[in-house]
Design a protein around this motif. Structure first.
Motif, PDB file in Angstrom:
ATOM      1  N   PHE A  67       0.724  -1.170  -0.369  1.00 46.68           N
ATOM      2  CA  PHE A  67      -0.078  -0.061   0.011  1.00 46.68           C
ATOM      3  C   PHE A  67       0.881   0.974  -0.142  1.00 46.68           C
ATOM      4  O   PHE A  67       0.204   2.585  -0.329  1.00 46.68           O
ATOM      5  N   ALA A  68       1.807   1.636   0.663  1.00 49.75           N
ATOM      6  CA  ALA A  68       2.938   2.527   0.729  1.00 49.75           C
ATOM      7  C   ALA A  68       3.122   2.717  -0.761  1.00 49.75           C
ATOM      8  O   ALA A  68       3.516   3.712  -1.384  1.00 49.75           O
ATOM      9  N   LEU A  69       3.481   1.200  -0.821  1.00 51.08           N
ATOM     10  CA  LEU A  69       4.249   1.562  -2.870  1.00 51.08           C
ATOM     11  C   LEU A  69       3.373   2.408  -3.684  1.00 51.08           C
ATOM     12  O   LEU A  69       3.086   2.910  -4.455  1.00 51.08           O
ATOM     13  N   LEU A  70       1.864   1.631  -3.346  1.00 48.22           N
ATOM     14  CA  LEU A  70       0.893   1.715  -4.259  1.00 48.22           C
ATOM     15  C   LEU A  70       0.989   3.364  -4.197  1.00 48.22           C
ATOM     16  O   LEU A  70      -0.102   3.919  -5.492  1.00 48.22           O
ATOM     17  N   GLU A  71       0.970   3.997  -2.922  1.00 51.99           N
ATOM     18  CA  GLU A  71       0.563   5.560  -2.840  1.00 51.99           C
ATOM     19  C   GLU A  71       1.692   5.926  -3.947  1.00 51.99           C
ATOM     20  O   GLU A  71       1.576   7.493  -3.663  1.00 51.99           O
ATOM     21  N   ARG A  72       3.141   5.928  -3.854  1.00 55.00           N
ATOM     22  CA  ARG A  72       4.477   6.761  -3.801  1.00 55.00           C
ATOM     23  C   ARG A  72       3.330   6.482  -5.701  1.00 55.00           C
ATOM     24  O   ARG A  72       4.088   7.278  -6.158  1.00 55.00           O
ATOM     25  N   LEU A  73       3.542   5.326  -6.385  1.00 54.80           N
ATOM     26  CA  LEU A  73       3.410   4.771  -7.320  1.00 54.80           C
ATOM     27  C   LEU A  73       2.330   5.985  -7.841  1.00 54.80           C
ATOM     28  O   LEU A  73       2.137   6.336  -9.060  1.00 54.80           O
ATOM     29  N   GLU A  74       1.023   6.234  -7.632  1.00 57.14           N
ATOM     30  CA  GLU A  74       0.040   6.883  -7.937  1.00 57.14           C
ATOM     31  C   GLU A  74       1.114   8.558  -7.903  1.00 57.14           C
ATOM     32  O   GLU A  74       0.527   9.580  -8.495  1.00 57.14           O
ATOM     33  N   SER A  75       1.223   9.116  -6.449  1.00 55.51           N
ATOM     34  CA  SER A  75       1.861  10.171  -6.531  1.00 55.51           C
ATOM     35  C   SER A  75       2.724  10.313  -7.898  1.00 55.51           C
ATOM     36  O   SER A  75       2.876  11.319  -8.396  1.00 55.51           O
ATOM     37  N   ARG A  76       3.248   9.499  -8.052  1.00 53.27           N
ATOM     38  CA  ARG A  76       4.217   9.843  -9.234  1.00 53.27           C
ATOM     39  C   ARG A  76       3.280   9.742 -10.998  1.00 53.27           C
ATOM     40  O   ARG A  76       3.455  10.598 -11.708  1.00 53.27           O
ATOM     41  N   LEU A  77       2.008   8.617 -11.019  1.00 54.00           N
ATOM     42  CA  LEU A  77       1.850   8.624 -12.155  1.00 54.00           C
ATOM     43  C   LEU A  77       1.377  10.589 -12.331  1.00 54.00           C
ATOM     44  O   LEU A  77       0.727  10.546 -13.330  1.00 54.00           O
ATOM     45  N   GLU A  78       0.813  11.455 -10.406  1.00 54.80           N
ATOM     46  CA  GLU A  78      -0.374  12.527 -10.890  1.00 54.80           C
ATOM     47  C   GLU A  78       0.566  13.675 -11.590  1.00 54.80           C
ATOM     48  O   GLU A  78       0.747  14.225 -12.238  1.00 54.80           O
ATOM     49  N   ALA A  79       2.011  13.229 -11.119  1.00 56.06           N
ATOM     50  CA  ALA A  79       3.394  13.906 -11.637  1.00 56.06           C
ATOM     51  C   ALA A  79       3.380  13.520 -13.160  1.00 56.06           C
ATOM     52  O   ALA A  79       4.217  14.385 -14.217  1.00 56.06           O
ATOM     53  N   THR A  80       3.307  12.430 -13.760  1.00 59.69           N
ATOM     54  CA  THR A  80       3.175  12.046 -14.897  1.00 59.69           C
ATOM     55  C   THR A  80       2.273  11.641 -15.830  1.00 59.69           C
ATOM     56  O   THR A  80       2.324  10.567 -15.853  1.00 59.69           O
ATOM     57  N   PRO A  81       1.602  12.153 -15.707  1.00 57.21           N
ATOM     58  CA  PRO A  81       0.093  11.991 -16.909  1.00 57.21           C
ATOM     59  C   PRO A  81       0.228  11.242 -17.566  1.00 57.21           C
ATOM     60  O   PRO A  81       0.948  12.001 -18.787  1.00 57.21           O
ATOM     61  N   GLY A  82      -0.347   9.938 -17.760  1.00 54.78           N
ATOM     62  CA  GLY A  82       0.063   8.658 -19.369  1.00 54.78           C
ATOM     63  C   GLY A  82       1.341   8.756 -19.530  1.00 54.78           C
ATOM     64  O   GLY A  82       1.638   8.191 -20.819  1.00 54.78           O
ATOM     65  N   GLN A  83       2.386   8.573 -18.387  1.00 59.83           N
ATOM     66  CA  GLN A  83       3.436   8.372 -18.237  1.00 59.83           C
ATOM     67  C   GLN A  83       3.837   7.371 -17.704  1.00 59.83           C
ATOM     68  O   GLN A  83       4.858   6.857 -16.947  1.00 59.83           O
ATOM     69  N   LEU A  84       3.206   5.643 -18.200  1.00 59.17           N
ATOM     70  CA  LEU A  84       3.749   5.106 -17.337  1.00 59.17           C
ATOM     71  C   LEU A  84       5.149   4.559 -17.122  1.00 59.17           C
ATOM     72  O   LEU A  84       5.489   4.265 -15.650  1.00 59.17           O
ATOM     73  N   GLN A  85       5.249   4.238 -17.939  1.00 60.76           N
ATOM     74  CA  GLN A  85       7.303   3.891 -17.508  1.00 60.76           C
ATOM     75  C   GLN A  85       8.079   4.564 -16.783  1.00 60.76           C
ATOM     76  O   GLN A  85       8.769   4.490 -16.539  1.00 60.76           O
ATOM     77  N   ARG A  86       8.131   5.515 -17.000  1.00 59.64           N
ATOM     78  CA  ARG A  86       8.426   7.038 -16.288  1.00 59.64           C
ATOM     79  C   ARG A  86       8.439   6.914 -14.748  1.00 59.64           C
ATOM     80  O   ARG A  86       9.057   7.317 -14.051  1.00 59.64           O
ATOM     81  N   ALA A  87       6.975   7.068 -14.975  1.00 61.35           N
ATOM     82  CA  ALA A  87       6.386   7.310 -13.521  1.00 61.35           C
ATOM     83  C   ALA A  87       6.914   5.751 -12.554  1.00 61.35           C
ATOM     84  O   ALA A  87       7.748   5.509 -11.453  1.00 61.35           O
ATOM     85  N   CYS A  88       7.104   4.121 -13.276  1.00 62.03           N
ATOM     86  CA  CYS A  88       7.423   3.326 -12.663  1.00 62.03           C
ATOM     87  C   CYS A  88       9.152   3.507 -12.067  1.00 62.03           C
ATOM     88  O   CYS A  88       9.572   3.041 -11.921  1.00 62.03           O
ATOM     89  N   VAL A  89       9.492   3.820 -13.423  1.00 61.93           N
ATOM     90  CA  VAL A  89      10.857   4.577 -13.147  1.00 61.93           C
ATOM     91  C   VAL A  89      11.549   5.571 -12.018  1.00 61.93           C
ATOM     92  O   VAL A  89      12.416   4.424 -10.459  1.00 61.93           O
ATOM     93  N   GLU A  90      10.804   6.323 -12.339  1.00 63.51           N
ATOM     94  CA  GLU A  90      10.784   7.206 -11.193  1.00 63.51           C
ATOM     95  C   GLU A  90      10.680   6.476  -9.569  1.00 63.51           C
ATOM     96  O   GLU A  90      11.643   6.530  -8.701  1.00 63.51           O
ATOM     97  N   MET A  91       9.639   5.429  -9.596  1.00 64.88           N
ATOM     98  CA  MET A  91       9.321   5.400  -8.282  1.00 64.88           C
ATOM     99  C   MET A  91      10.523   3.852  -8.103  1.00 64.88           C
ATOM    100  O   MET A  91      10.297   3.605  -6.768  1.00 64.88           O
ATOM    101  N   ALA A  92      10.339   3.583  -8.722  1.00 68.63           N
ATOM    102  CA  ALA A  92      11.980   2.185  -8.314  1.00 68.63           C
ATOM    103  C   ALA A  92      13.372   3.208  -8.114  1.00 68.63           C
ATOM    104  O   ALA A  92      13.776   2.367  -7.142  1.00 68.63           O
ATOM    105  N   LYS A  93      13.015   3.898  -8.320  1.00 70.58           N
ATOM    106  CA  LYS A  93      14.707   5.214  -8.423  1.00 70.58           C
ATOM    107  C   LYS A  93      14.380   5.419  -6.678  1.00 70.58           C
ATOM    108  O   LYS A  93      15.066   4.959  -5.751  1.00 70.58           O
TER     109      LYS A  93
END
Length: 185
Positions: A67-93
């Motif tokens: 759940f903590a990771l899903l919250e982080r992913l959601e915030s990354r997706l909000e910051a980079t709308p429509g860019q799933l790969q970028r949001a995933c890479v940013e969260m993984a970093k």
């Protein structure tokens, strides 16, 4: 009680199958502590819609960590709308470098209906070969079963459900109570 004697949370199988323009993510509902089933109907596959951008995510591992990771992913997706790969890479970093996040024990499968990614705490963002990804204790069983069905006439959902049934028959930490989400681009 020392951490070394704690039996640990086990279980879950999550699979993502992409076929004919549709991605299906399915997950079982079993939560186990050691050799005891704690819950049989947990919901480990969720639809996220940050800013109207639909993503389906499934998680294996510690529920609170996921759940903590899903919250982080959601915030990354909000910051980079429509860019799933970028949001995933940013969260993984962030997951790999942040001292708090480094302790989280979970893995994610995420999709926007076009791309599928497996995200790990080691900083990996993996796009699977053969349009199938699976994680968790029964992940290898589900992956092998699904890959064997990909050339059949079955739909993505049928493949995911059948692969999960096979994994549940083999893995004691996986049950047949499924949550299934479908998404297309």
């Amino acid at each position: 009680m020392a951490e070394t004697s704690f039996p640990g949370w086990h279980g879950t199988t999550i699979i993502g199958v992409k076929k004919d323009g549709r991605v299906v993510v399915a997950g079982d509902g079993q939560v186990s502590l050691g050799d005891t089933v704690i819950k049989g109907s947990a919901r480990k596959v969720r639809r996220l819609s940050p800013g109207g951008y639909d993503v389906v995510a499934g998680f294996a591992g510690s529920t609170a960590d996921a759940f903590a990771l899903l919250e982080r992913l959601e915030s990354r997706l909000e910051a980079t709308p429509g860019q799933l790969q970028r949001a995933c890479v940013e969260m993984a970093k962030e997951w790999r470098t942040d001292k708090y996040l480094q302790k989280l024990e979970a893995m994610l499968i995420v999709t926007d209906g076009d791309q599928i990614f497996v995200i790990t705490g080691a900083g990996d963002v993996l796009e699977p070969e053969h349009d199938v990804a699976a994680i968790g204790s029964g992940g290898n069983y589900a992956l092998a079963a699904a890959r064997g069905m990909m050339d059949s006439a079955r739909s993505a959902e049928e493949i995911a459900r059948d692969a999960m049934t096979i994994a549940a028959d083999i893995c004691v930490y996986t049950n047949g109570t499924l949550t299934v989400e479908s998404i297309s681009k």
